[in-house]
Design a protein around this motif. Structure first.
Motif, PDB file in Angstrom:
ATOM      1  N   ARG A 123      33.415  45.223  16.423  1.00 39.60           N
ATOM      2  CA  ARG A 123      34.109  46.439  16.859  1.00 39.60           C
ATOM      3  C   ARG A 123      33.654  46.922  18.226  1.00 39.60           C
ATOM      4  N   TYR A 127      36.151  47.674  21.251  1.00 39.04           N
ATOM      5  CA  TYR A 127      36.183  48.957  21.945  1.00 39.04           C
ATOM      6  C   TYR A 127      35.887  48.779  23.434  1.00 39.04           C
ATOM      7  N   VAL A 144      41.453  54.949  11.417  1.00 39.77           N
ATOM      8  CA  VAL A 144      40.875  54.109  10.358  1.00 39.77           C
ATOM      9  C   VAL A 144      40.966  54.882   9.049  1.00 39.77           C
ATOM     10  N   TYR A 180      35.325  50.841   6.765  1.00 37.25           N
ATOM     11  CA  TYR A 180      34.814  51.316   8.062  1.00 37.25           C
ATOM     12  C   TYR A 180      35.164  52.796   8.199  1.00 37.25           C
ATOM     13  N   ILE A 186      31.133  55.042  13.519  1.00 32.41           N
ATOM     14  CA  ILE A 186      32.235  54.933  14.481  1.00 32.41           C
ATOM     15  C   ILE A 186      31.833  55.512  15.823  1.00 32.41           C
ATOM     16  N   ASP A 189      29.378  53.114  17.550  1.00 31.75           N
ATOM     17  CA  ASP A 189      30.025  51.924  18.097  1.00 31.75           C
ATOM     18  C   ASP A 189      30.772  52.257  19.391  1.00 31.75           C
TER      19      ASP A 189
END
Length: 270
Positions: A123, A127, A144, A180, A186, A189
């Protein structure tokens, strides 16, 4: 994520679009389309577009001179999306990997991805690619699903199908679409990918269908859960669907059914 989690082929795209999209995706697609359109973007890239639910909602909202590039890793899904979209000279269709985008740096005002990031094998890399192709001040908008316990039908189906395969229960829905959901993860990341401003909002909706059986068919035959079931014993697909329908009816009633769904919508800049 299992390799089969990424396989949307055969009859899956049609079942996905005709059953899953109205069941859980359409409402969020309308919201995300309105959100993106409010930014008045001149160039939009959509990744992991699937069967085109967001594409159909967003295209009418974009300016006459907008450039809209719609991509997906899976050719079968992208081919199906093209058949569902009215002819539009602003739209460019292209098979593409969200982790290795074939576009120049600073090419888009918005990168959009509805319910695709959960499938990214890396991820942070995905991103970072979104950030690379964004113009300065551009926005990365994606969504998500929240945890499976906050998504009633997915939870019902997962538990029901497990009764058919008690020694090796299929876990696609819990593992990938609903795997996720941690907001802190999140944010982390996105920060590692270089985004500096991150806004996350959680939206609850109601998923509705004419019958419990329609919900069961949607999940068991219109998602890669079907791949997991058939890999164990293809002859038990009907039984698994029946068990799912029975579980949904027991919890939500006969006739038309409704269940909670919940997702995070993220807007990142940097």
């Amino acid at each position: 994520m299992a390799e089969s989690d990424k396989v949307f082929a055969g009859s899956v795209p049609k079942f996905y679009d005709t059953l899953m999209v109205p069941l859980i995706f359409e409402g969020y697609a309308a919201d995300v389309a309105a959100l993106v359109a409010a930014f008045s973007p001149g160039a939009v890239l959509e990744t992991a577009a699937g069967s085109g639910a967001v594409t159909r909602a967003l295209a009418p909202r974009l300016g006459a001179d907008a450039r809209y590039v719609v991509t997906d890793l899976n050719p079968a899904m992208l081919d199906y999306a093209v058949t569902r979209q009215p002819a539009d000279s602003r739209i460019e269709w292209q098979q593409a990997d969200a982790l290795a985008l074939p576009f120049e740096d600073a090419s888009f005002d918005v990168v959009l991805c509805q319910f695709g990031a959960m499938f990214f094998p890396d991820r942070v890399a995905g991103y970072s690619e979104a950030r690379r192709v964004l113009k300065p001040g551009g926005r990365f908008v994606f969504s998500v699903w929240d945890r499976i316990e906050d998504n009633a039908f997915a939870d019902d189906v997962t538990r029901a199908v497990a009764t058919v395969f008690p020694d090796d229960p299929p876990r696609f829905l819990a593992r990938t679409p609903h795997g996720y959901h941690d907001v802190a993860l999140i944010r982390g990341d996105l920060s590692r990918a270089g985004f500096t401003h991150i806004e996350i909002r959680t939206h609850e909706k109601q998923s509705r269908a004419p019958s419990a059986r329609e919900v069961a068919i949607a999940y068991c035959q219109g998602t890669p859960l079907r791949n997991e079931i058939e890999a164990r014993d293809a002859s038990l697909l009907s039984l698994a669907t029946d068990r799912a329908a029975e579980a949904i009816a027991a919890r939500h009633g006969t006739g038309s059914v409704a269940g909670k769904i919940q997702a995070h919508v993220i807007v990142a800049t940097g």
